[in-house]
Each structure stands twice: as C-alpha cells, then as structure tokens.
Design an enzyme around this catalytic site. Structure first.
Site, PDB file in Angstrom:
ATOM      1  N   SER A 598      -7.039   8.209   5.200  1.00 17.71           N
ATOM      2  CA  SER A 598      -7.695   9.181   4.328  1.00 17.71           C
ATOM      3  C   SER A 598      -6.854  10.442   4.259  1.00 17.71           C
ATOM      4  CB  SER A 598      -9.097   9.522   4.858  1.00 17.71           C
ATOM      5  OG  SER A 598      -9.666  10.600   4.130  1.00 17.71           O
ATOM      6  N   TYR A 611     -14.788  11.582  11.709  1.00 17.22           N
ATOM      7  CA  TYR A 611     -14.109  10.826  10.657  1.00 17.22           C
ATOM      8  C   TYR A 611     -12.678  11.322  10.475  1.00 17.22           C
ATOM      9  CZ  TYR A 611     -13.075   8.884   6.034  1.00 17.22           C
ATOM     10  OH  TYR A 611     -12.496   8.221   4.979  1.00 17.22           O
TER      11      TYR A 611
END
Length: 730
Positions: A598, A611
């Site tokens: 990401s 995350y």
C-alpha cells in the site's frame, strides 16, 4: 443387421427421430456428427469425419448441383456446427483425379498428395472458407450419399492386430472389406474406391492401423451402421477378454491415494522442469483404474515401447511414451526422480535417432524430443501439453491407445505403425503447415498463475487480467465460494477445455478455485499440492489478500489488531513465498511473485497504525525476498491507494464512515456501489491525475510485473495511486 437401439452395450444409441426429421439436410449431417462425437468410444477428440452429398442450387447458374458437405480440418465431431463443415462441388472434386494422376505420373506422387489439398479450395461451393480435411477425397470417392470415417478404440484394436485382414472377415462376416495401412490422402481414397467398386455389397472398409469408413443412402442408417461396426468389434473383444490376465496380469500393486499424492507432489515440479527444457508444459495426471491396470501390468513396458498405432494418437502422444522403470513397493521419491532423469536422457537420444534415421531431404527441423506421456507403475500417467486442454487431450489419446492395445492383445497380438510411416505422418508437410498457421501464443499461455485473494477486488481483477493473456489461473481465497465465483466467470469466458475421463483436478480447465488461509502454513502447503496435481507446477504468484481493521482510540487495546494485521499482511506473504519457493527450486524454471502492499507504507497518518506499519514491513519483506529468491524468482510489490470499487476493505459501514468524516453528502438509501463511487471520486481529487483508482488499474500493474516485460526488475515497489505526492520517494 444393425442392433436395435436398446441392444447396444459398448456404444450409446443417441439418435432421436423427432429431432433429426425436422432438420435441414446439412443440419441433419451436423446432428449425426454431434451424436457420434458425444461418445468418446466412437471417435477421439478432433478425429473422424462425416459427410453428405446433397443437392444444392448453384448461386451463379441457378442449376441444381451435387455438393459434398464434409467436416472440415481441425473440427471436432462432438462440437461441430454448420460453419465447421466445408462444402465442395462434387463434379470438380471428380475432375481433380486427372490432375493428381498427371502429377504422380511425373514421379511426384507424395508431392501430388500434398498438392491436392491446396486444390480443394478451387472446388469450394459458395466461397465456403472452411479448410477441407485431408480425408475429403475418401468421402468424395465413395459413391454413397452419407459416409462416416471414425477412429473407435474397438475397431482400431482389430486394425492393429498382426492378423488384421483375417480378423476383418471373421468379425464382420464379409460386410467390411480390408485395406492395409496407407497415409490418408488421395491414393488411400483411390484404394478404397476400387475396393468398393469390386465389392458393392459391403457396408464399409477397415483401414489398417487407422480406423474404419462406412456409408449408407440415408443419414440415420449411416449412423446405425457406424454403431454396428463398433458394437460388433467390441463384442468380439469382450468375448475374448483376458480378465485378470489382461496385459499379462498384474506386476505391481497401485499405491494408495495418499501415497500417490505424496509422491506426485514431490515428483511433478521436478518432472515439469526437466521436460520443459525448450518450452514450458502444463500437466495432466491420470490415475483411473484403466490406466493403473496398464502401467502396473507385466506387459506395460513391452507394449509402451512399441508405440501407438493410430496416427491421430501419436500426433499428440509422440511415437511412444516414456515408461519409467519404477518399483512402487520398493523405490522412493529420490529413486523415481533419478530413474526419470535417466529415462528422459535415453528417450531424447532415441527420439533424435528416430528423427535422423527417418528424416527426408525436405523434412521440417526436429521438434522437441521430450516425451509428452510419462507412465509410472503404481502411480499412473502424466501427460504434457502447451496448455491444460492439450495435455488433457494427450491423456485422452493415450487412454485410447491403452484400450486399443487391450483389445488387440485380447484377440491377437498388437502391432504398431513402422517407424518410417509414423515419421512421415508426424513430420508431414501438411501437419507442419497446420502448426505454422496456428496463432501466436499469448504472453502467459504456458504459465500457471496463483492469485491469492482472487475472490474480490484487486484479486478478482488480476485473475481476469492474466486469464486474458492465456494464463492457467488458480483462484485462491479465504472464502472458497468467492474464489469459485471468480473461477466460474473465467470458465464461462474461456471454456472448460476438452474433457477427459478421470477424477479430481485432472479434469480441470483454465481456472480452478481453492481455499487458503495464508496465516496457516498447512493450508498454503495443501493449496500448492492441489495446484501441482492440477497443472504440474507453478510459475507466478500474486498475493492480493490483505486486511484493514479499524483501530480503537485507546492504543493499548489494539494488540489483536496488530497481530492480525501483521499475520495477514506480512507473515502471510512470507508463508506463501516460502512454500512457493520449494516448487520453484524443484522446477528450476524462472518465476515471479508480486506482493500487494500500500502507499500507506510510505505515508505517516493517523487512524491506521497497524495497517500502515504492516504494509511498510511488507515492502521490506518483498525486498528481502527479492534478495533471497534471486536469481530464479523476481519479487516485486504493488502499492495501491484507496481502491474503493469492489474492495472488501471498503464495506458499506466503512464507506459511510469515510463519507461522514469528509462531509460528503449522501443518503442511506443509496446503493453501496453509488456510495463507493462518491468516496472514490473524493479520493481522486487528492491525486495528481484526478482519476478514481480501480481494481483494473492494479491488475494491469500486477500483470506487467509478471509478464516478462520487466524481467530485469526485482525488489521494487510500483505505486498505482493516481499520483499521491505524499508517497513520493524521499
């Protein structure tokens, strides 16, 4: 006389008058072809021809003319439609005989045969573009309205016996004449024409080492005659069946399913790597009772060395298989691999010697000398092809060869085609031309691509993208039903492929669905074992599975969020890579891996601590893997940003929360997809390109990283974020 419909035991009587009688003459021919092709005991995939001589109106003169409709080159009886049949003026075909005779009189007999195929297009009726089969003259020269030319196992069994001519009279009682082996073409058709002229009362002809041809004045009676020929041969073989002494009786006991699976999953990647020394192959494993009875028998080694009989068989299976002299009760995996290596080396030497001994001045260059069929006692058969469909057909054809040998050995003694005759078929200029006309293979046509997370979002889009490039796609997901949906979508688009008898994943097509939890090594290992059994190996792995969990405000209470985030987003990729690497090392074929991370890994922000840090760790995991797996495997990362569309990381409640957070107007009555589009549009305005980022955008990057176009790129993170300057390298 033909049997009654309910008397057939060895073929299926499928004709239905209420359907056939309503069809046009050409559609009736298609119907007959499909009914014959539905039963694989009648003819093999892609083999056989059917025809009808019909009265048509000439589009130029308006006169009625006789037209031969015959299944064209490359078609399959089971699936053929109207457009798969060529149509030719019968009188023009008749006139070609003078052309052939003039050419062969000059001493160019073989060249004359090949020249005739090129002449067929001058006989086409109504500019029909379908290429004519090499068997067209056979259908043309038999002076009957309806003709079937088939390759049934039972009939080829008789045609492969050392006393095939005598058996023809015994089995069919004079209703079938006999002609010895001759390569299909004009001269073979002339021989059949002469035979029929001398014996006008016969119903058909047995073609030595090949199959049979029969005919009738009516389509239905032609169909019934075909069934009669096959049923009669099959009954004769059944009467002489040797039971437990088939193939000399049993020499080895089959391994249990668990033992066989364990052995195969260790052997397949090694074997795939070794046979793929020129180009990669996709495998099909065959372990049904008929195959095991053969490979475990006393005579298997002797019969396998003789090679196949019917030309349709060895065009797929090569002149003979590789029989591995393996003792399943006393040898282990290491011994199997060593014996296979020795056998493979000898096979290639034998094939090269066969080519050099039989080649002619104008023969094409020698093709890959690797075997396409491997026989292993106690285990079964492994067939190889350029894709799954071809390897399944190769397995099907060798199944047919086994049945042919069984029948021939029951009633007489099996004989194969002489090596020179086999070579002249395998390296026939017409076959070579057919190979050259085939379209170029797609980028991933010989690759097995495992997409983990294929059930939705980026994973589903990636599965579709690589399938478009010809990949064999393993759709893996934590939720099996989601993976099955993706695999079903791919199968609907690209087809299941051609079926083959057998069990389990050997019958799979271009996509399969498997369940996996990448945080649990045993499920990852089990998944890869299933992939090996389905395709023989792996080439690329794309991990799109990931997890985003909203955190609580109290940082001290987010331990579980951290554990799961790092378990899926970091450890999961490591587990997959380590298990895949076992296979890559065994294959010794170039591989590629993509981890989905990401852009959050490079941007510090509030509210997604677990995350973001897990994705940062995943980026470095990718770099470590790139170093560790080099030079065999390229490892890169795909870094998306805010892919809302179709993502399980953006369920409705998270979308609504984000819309509220950014003061974006919405209504609770709006669909989830509409809400997602609003959020995606908002995120797009924060990028340099001002465009929403979709799963397809990510899939395109994933495909690029495994396509080979970036073969010298490894250890890199490719961001597909629309241009987030906050994530620029610094």
């Amino acid at each position: 006389m033909p049997y009654k419909p309910d008397e057939y035991k060895h073929v299926n009587y499928l004709w239905e008058d209420h359907i056939a009688d309503e069809l046009s003459p050409v559609d009736n021919l298609v119907y007959r072809s499909n009914k014959l092709g539905e039963d694989q005991r009648i003819t093999n995939t892609g083999g056989g021809n059917t025809s009808a001589k019909l009265t048509e109106k000439d589009p130029l003169t308006g006169e009625e003319v006789e037209v031969l409709w015959v299944k064209g080159s490359g078609g399959d009886l089971r699936t053929s439609k109207h457009e798969n049949f060529s149509s030719l003026y019968q009188d023009k075909l008749n006139a070609l005989d003078d052309v052939y005779q003039a050419y062969s009189d000059k001493g160019y007999k073989s060249a004359g045969e090949d020249r005739m195929v090129g002449m067929f297009k001058h006989c086409n009726f109504c500019l029909n573009p379908r290429a004519s089969s090499i068997d067209t003259p056979l259908h043309s020269m038999i002076d009957e309205k309806h003709v079937d030319h088939l390759h049934p196992n039972a009939v080829i069994s008789v045609a492969s016996c050392k006393d095939q001519e005598a058996l023809t009279e015994v089995i069919w009682g004079g209703k079938l004449a006999y002609v010895p082996w001759m390569r299909p073409g004009w001269e073979a058709a002339k021989l059949c024409e002469d035979t029929y002229a001398k014996k006008p009362d016969i119903w058909g002809i047995l073609l030595g080492q090949h199959g049979h041809t029969n005919w009738s004045s009516e389509s239905k009676s032609c169909y019934e005659t075909s069934l009669w020929v096959i049923e009669t041969a099959a009954r004769y073989i059944e009467e002489h069946d040797k039971g437990d002494l088939t193939f000399g009786g049993q020499k080895y006991a089959a391994l249990s399913e668990a033992e066989r699976t364990e052995l195969l999953t260790g052997f397949l990647p090694v074997a795939r790597g070794l046979v793929s020394n020129k180009v990669k192959f996709i495998g099909t494993v065959q372990t049904d009772d008929a195959t095991l009875r053969f490979v475990n028998s006393v005579d298997a080694k002797r019969l396998a060395a003789l090679g196949t009989s019917c030309p349709d068989h060895f065009l797929r299976t090569k002149i003979k298989p590789l029989f591995v002299d393996f003792d399943p009760q006393n040898d282990d995996l290491a011994t199997l691999i060593e014996k296979f290596k020795q056998g493979l080396e000898q096979y290639r030497e034998d094939y090269t010697a066969y080519y050099n001994a039989c080649k002619r001045d104008d023969s094409p260059a020698m093709r890959d000398p690797s075997p396409t069929v491997i026989l292993i006692p106690g285990v079964g058969m492994i067939a190889w092809g350029k894709n799954k469909s071809e390897s399944r057909v190769t397995a099907e054809f060798y199944n047919c060869a086994i049945e042919v040998m069984r029948g021939a050995e029951a009633i007489s003694e099996y004989t194969a085609l002489p090596a020179q005759e086999a070579f002249d078929i395998e390296y026939w200029a017409l076959e070579e031309a057919k190979l050259q006309r085939m379209p170029a293979e797609k980028t991933l046509a010989r690759d097995v691509v495992v997409v983990i997370g294929a059930g939705d979002g980026i994973g589903k889009a990636t599965a579709h993208r690589v399938a478009k490039e010809g990949a064999h796609v393993v759709c893996a997901d934590l939720k099996l039903e989601n993976a099955e949906q993706t695999a079903a979508e791919l199968t609907a688009i690209y087809g299941q492929g051609i079926g083959v008898a057998g069990t389990g994943l050997s019958a799979c097509g271009p996509a399969i669905a498997l369940a996996v939890d990448i945080t649990k090594r045993d499920t990852v290992e089990a998944m890869f074992k299933q992939v090996l059994l389905a395709y023989g190996g792996i080439d690329k792995v794309v991990v799109t599975a990931g997890v985003f969990i909203a955190e609580g405000a109290d940082l001290a209470k987010n331990d579980d969020v951290f554990d799961l985030s790092f378990g899926v987003n970091v450890k999961g990729g490591y587990v997959v890579a380590s298990e895949a690497n076992k296979i890559w090392q065994q294959q010794a074929l170039k591989g590629a891996m993509v981890l989905t991370t990401s852009v959050n890994a490079a941007v510090s922000k509030k509210g997604s601590l677990a995350y973001d840090t897990s994705k940062a760790a995943a980026n470095h995991l990718m770099r470590e893997l790139a170093v560790t797996l080099a030079p065999l495997v390229n490892v890169n990362a795909l870094a998306p940003a805010t892919v809302v569309q179709g993502s399980n990381m953006f369920p409705r409640d998270r979308v609504i929360s984000s819309l509220s957070k950014y003061n974006i107007e919405f209504s609770e009555s709006e669909s989830t997809e509409t809400l997602r589009n609003k959020l995606a549009g908002f995120y797009a305005q924060r990028t340099l390109t001002k465009q929403p980022i979709t799963p397809d955008d990510q899939a395109e990057a994933a495909y690029l990283l495994i396509s080979g176009q970036l073969s010298k790129t490894t250890g890199q993170v490719v961001s597909v974020d629309g241009g987030l300057h906050e994530a620029f390298l610094r």
